[in-house]
Design an enzyme around this catalytic site. Structure first.
Site, PDB file in Angstrom:
ATOM      1  N   LYS A  52       0.743  13.266 -21.018  1.00 30.15           N
ATOM      2  CA  LYS A  52       1.512  12.026 -21.081  1.00 30.15           C
ATOM      3  C   LYS A  52       0.623  10.798 -21.251  1.00 30.15           C
ATOM      4  CE  LYS A  52       5.090  14.152 -18.225  1.00 30.15           C
ATOM      5  NZ  LYS A  52       5.926  14.073 -17.000  1.00 30.15           N
ATOM      6  N   ARG A 263      11.930  15.107  -8.782  1.00 28.54           N
ATOM      7  CA  ARG A 263      12.892  15.165  -9.880  1.00 28.54           C
ATOM      8  C   ARG A 263      13.886  16.287  -9.623  1.00 28.54           C
ATOM      9  NH1 ARG A 263      10.799  12.905 -14.490  1.00 28.54           N
ATOM     10  NH2 ARG A 263      12.959  12.898 -15.221  1.00 28.54           N
TER      11      ARG A 263
END
Length: 275
Positions: A52, A263
Site C-alpha cells: 500500500k 476490520r
C-alpha cells in the site's frame, strides 16, 4: 483503504505519464511546499509500489513516499495544464508536465525521503504478491512465528504487503480455511494455496480496477484478458465479503462477520474449518 492492486495500477499509470520527464511539483494546499521544492524540475526516474506504499523516484536520490490511507486519492489526467483549470478539493501535491497533471489529495503520508529511508520501509514490509521479485517464504517464516489468527496476519503488512480486508476474507473462504487458525499452525500446503491464489487474483484487480474473486467471473476475466479484451463484470464480485447473514453459496450456511484486526471479517462457519 485501497488495497495493493490499486497502488500497483496507480504506480503503473504515474510511471507511464511522468517517467523521463521533469514535472513541476507544487503544493496548492500548502502542506507539502518544502518537499515539492526539493523535487520540482528534477527528472522522475520511476514510479513503483510495494503493498500500500507508493514511491516516486526522482534524480538526485530523492523519493516521494506516499501512503493514501483511508481517504487519499491520486488522479492522473491527460492534457496540457492551464492555470485556469478548476481546482477540486485540497491538493497536497500536484505534478504537471505539458501532457499530464497528477493531483494527490488526502494522503496519510506524503514525504521526501532518502534511499536509505525508503529501504528501511521496504525491509519492514512483507512480500507483495503483485511483484515478480516477491519471496513467499519470507511471509511464511513470519506466519510460522506467530500465534495470532491467520485472518489477522493476512492484514499485517509486515507479513504480506498489499492484502486488505476483501482479499483476506475471500481467499480464506475460497480455500475453506478457518480464519481463526493460529499462524504457527497453518500447514505449508495451505499457505501455498493462499499465496498462489493471491498471485492469481490480484493482477485481475490491476487489470479491471475491481477485486474479482468469484470463480466464474475470475475465469471470464482471465479469458477476456487472454483475448486482449476489456472484461465486463457483474455487480457481485465477492463470495462472502459484505454478505453477512446471507446464505453461503457453497453450503447454504449463514455468512458470519466479526471485527478482526480492526476490520469486519466475513466467513462461513460451516465451510471454513480447515486448519
Amino acid at each position: 483503504m485501497p488495497e495493493g492492486h490499486t497502488l500497483f495500477a496507480l504506480a503503473r499509470d504515474l510511471h507511464a505519464a511522468f517517467a523521463g520527464t521533469r514535472p513541476t511539483v507544487t503544493s496548492p494546499q500548502g502542506r507539502f511546499v518544502e518537499g515539492a521544492a526539493q523535487v520540482s524540475g528534477h527528472e522522475l526516474l520511476a514510479a513503483s509500489s510495494r503493498g500500500k506504499h507508493l514511491f516516486l523516484e526522482f534524480a538526485g536520490d530523492r523519493f516521494v513516499h506516499v501512503h493514501l490511507g483511508l481517504i487519499g486519492t491520486f488522479t492522473v489526467d491527460e492534457g496540457a495544464w492551464t492555470a485556469e483549470a478548476p481546482v477540486v478539493g485540497a491538493v497536497r501535491m500536484r505534478m504537471v508536465t505539458e501532457a499530464h497533471v497528477a493531483d494527490l489529495r488526502g494522503p496519510t503520508l506524503c514525504a521526501v525521503e532518502t534511499p536509505e529511508e525508503v529501504e528501511a520501509v521496504l525491509e519492514r514490509l512483507g512480500p507483495d504478491p503483485l511483484r515478480a521479485d516477491a519471496d513467499p517464504d519470507r511471509a511464511w517464516r513470519r506466519l510460522q512465528r506467530s500465534s495470532r489468527p491467520v485472518a489477522e496476519l493476512l492484514m499485517d503488512q509486515a507479513v504480506l504487503a498489499g492484502v486488505g480486508n476483501v482479499y483476506r476474507s475471500e481467499v480464506l473462504w475460497r480455500h475453506r480455511l478457518s480464519p481463526f487458525t493460529e499462524g504457527r499452525l497453518v500447514r505449508p500446503a495451505s499457505w501455498r494455496l493462499v499465496w498462489d491464489d493471491l498471485v492469481r487474483l490480484m493482477p485481475l484487480g490491476v487489470a479491471t480496477g475491481r477485486i474479482v474473486t468469484v470463480e466464474e467471473q475470475v475465469l471470464e476475466v482471465e479469458a477476456a484478458l487472454g483475448r486482449g479484451e476489456v472484461p465486463r463484470l457483474e455487480v457481485r464480485t465477492s463470495s462472502v465479503y459484505k454478505r453477512a447473514g446471507e446464505p453461503c453459496e457453497r453450503c447454504g450456511s449463514r455468512i458470519r462477520t466479526q471485527v478482526v484486526a480492526g476490520r469486519n471479517l466475513f466467513w462461513c462457519g460451516r465451510c471454513q474449518r480447515r486448519r
